[in-house]
Scaffold this active site. Structure first.
Site, PDB file in Angstrom:
ATOM      1  CG  HIS A 167      -2.106  -0.961   1.043  1.00  0.00           C
ATOM      2  ND1 HIS A 167      -3.075  -0.803   0.089  1.00  0.00           N
ATOM      3  CD2 HIS A 167      -2.414  -2.091   1.727  1.00  0.00           C
ATOM      4  CE1 HIS A 167      -3.952  -1.788   0.183  1.00  0.00           C
ATOM      5  NE2 HIS A 167      -3.572  -2.592   1.161  1.00  0.00           N
ATOM      6  CG  ASP A 212      -2.340   4.865  -2.824  1.00  0.00           C
ATOM      7  OD1 ASP A 212      -1.386   4.138  -3.144  1.00  0.00           O
ATOM      8  OD2 ASP A 212      -3.204   4.521  -2.000  1.00  0.00           O
TER       9      ASP A 212
END
Length: 372
Positions: A132, A162
């Site tokens: 992540h 992200d």
């Protein structure tokens, strides 16, 4: 079909996913692209439930296809035959196993741009590992300076990796490749990896490091150590930020704080003094509330801003004056950015539902592509 914004007429197929890939699709839809999301017949049990009104869905059209069935794959290929780009955020190899890998898709549409969004990239020792945002920016070096000495690094959730190193780089890559395809007729694969993008974001700091303004030790560089570039707790337990990097701004901050003649602050650029001077600032800012400091410093060249939560930010005079945030259907969201003087963007309040009607979109795109 979107008819406004600088990307009006650009056709994007987005394979439903999570995080940076749908954010990229939202950004392109905000700018006028016609983004059609291919969703699953049933919800993904491993995906976070963002509700029926996810901000990342705005401006998009949705169809449901089972990509494990031949007719679902055939429908996607029919779509991309008349599209400009595809966005997917699967683990490397998944699209190939579905029969929708780059070779198949580019054979169907040689001018297609095949956008791939991953954390680790399409190859490399970690390509098949789960991860992540926090993991990607930890490995790329982008997390290192996000904290003070003696404390663990902390970065804003999902913003650096992200979105900053992932979604935005995918968007730039897609647009660059679409421009190339329109001039050459040749599409290509865009491999957008968060480790790549977040490392690329480090080039400003690496430039400062090469010039001697940054060192590897946290808390001793001009953007992570000085008392005049930090956040402080106020008397009401709210926070303010100061960033008076240049000497003239630093001098004004000292003047506003009543420190212009304080010998301790005469040399604000000596790293050896920063810890003590930061403690002085901490004690000083605890003497007034955040709003009192705002009344004194906001709007001056002392380089100051209160630290606001999103709801407070939406109602701040500057943010409200530029109408940066809007609440639509009870959901607070930021309006499209950047802004254009001619091809203005418009924000949809809800997604345009075209569930289970891929044929209608295919005919629409085919007709559009056939126009001179």
């Amino acid at each position: 079909m979107r008819d406004h914004g600088p990307l009006a007429g650009v056709r994007i197929v987005e394979i439903a996913g999570i995080g940076p890939a749908p954010f990229c699709g939202m950004l392109l839809a905000d700018l006028g692209a016609d983004v059609v999301v291919v969703g699953r017949p049933a919800p993904d049990p491993d995906a976070l439930d963002l509700g029926s009104a996810s901000i990342l869905d705005r401006g998009k059209r949705f169809i449901q296809l089972d990509l494990k069935q031949p007719d679902g794959v055939a429908a996607v290929l029919d779509l991309i035959e008349h599209g400009d780009a595809l966005i997917e955020g699967m683990r490397p190899g998944v699209m190939e196993r579905l029969g929708l890998g780059p070779d198949v898709c580019l054979a169907r549409n040689p001018a297609l741009v095949f956008g791939r969004m991953t954390g680790w990239g399409q190859d490399g020792p970690l390509a098949q590992a789960a991860g992540h945002d926090i993991n990607y920016i930890a490995l790329s070096g982008a997390l290192w300076y996000a904290g003070q000495p003696g404390t663990p690094p902390v970065a804003p959730p999902s913003l650096v990796g992200d979105l900053g190193g992932g979604a935005l780089y995918l968007a730039v890559g897609l647009l660059a490749a679409i421009l190339s395809a329109r001039s050459t007729g040749r599409g290509q694969v865009v491999d957008a990896a968060i480790v790549d993008g977040s490392a690329h974001l480090m080039n400003l700091l690496l430039s400062l490091k090469a010039a001697g303004h940054f060192v590897s030790e946290r808390g001793r560089s001009i953007l992570d150590g000085p008392h005049w570039y930090a956040t402080y707790r106020c008397a009401d337990d709210r926070f303010v930020s100061v960033g008076s990097l240049e000497p003239k701004f630093h001098a004004l901050l000292r003047e506003k704080l009543g420190l212009a003649d304080d010998a301790d602050f005469a040399d604000g650029y000596d790293p050896a003094r920063w810890p003590d001077l930061r403690r002085r600032f901490e004690a000083l800012f605890r003497q007034r509330t955040r709003d009192e400091w705002s009344a004194l410093l906001e709007g001056t060249d002392a380089c100051f801003a209160p630290v606001l939560d999103p709801d407070e930010a939406a109602s701040h005079a500057h943010m409200a004056g530029r109408q940066i945030y809007r609440s639509i259907d009870g959901v607070l969201q930021a309006v499209p950015a950047p802004r254009f003087s001619v091809t203005t963007s418009a924000m949809s309040s809800t997604r345009s539902v075209s569930e289970s009607r891929p044929g209608a979109i295919i005919r629409e795109w085919r007709d559009l592509r056939s126009r001179p």
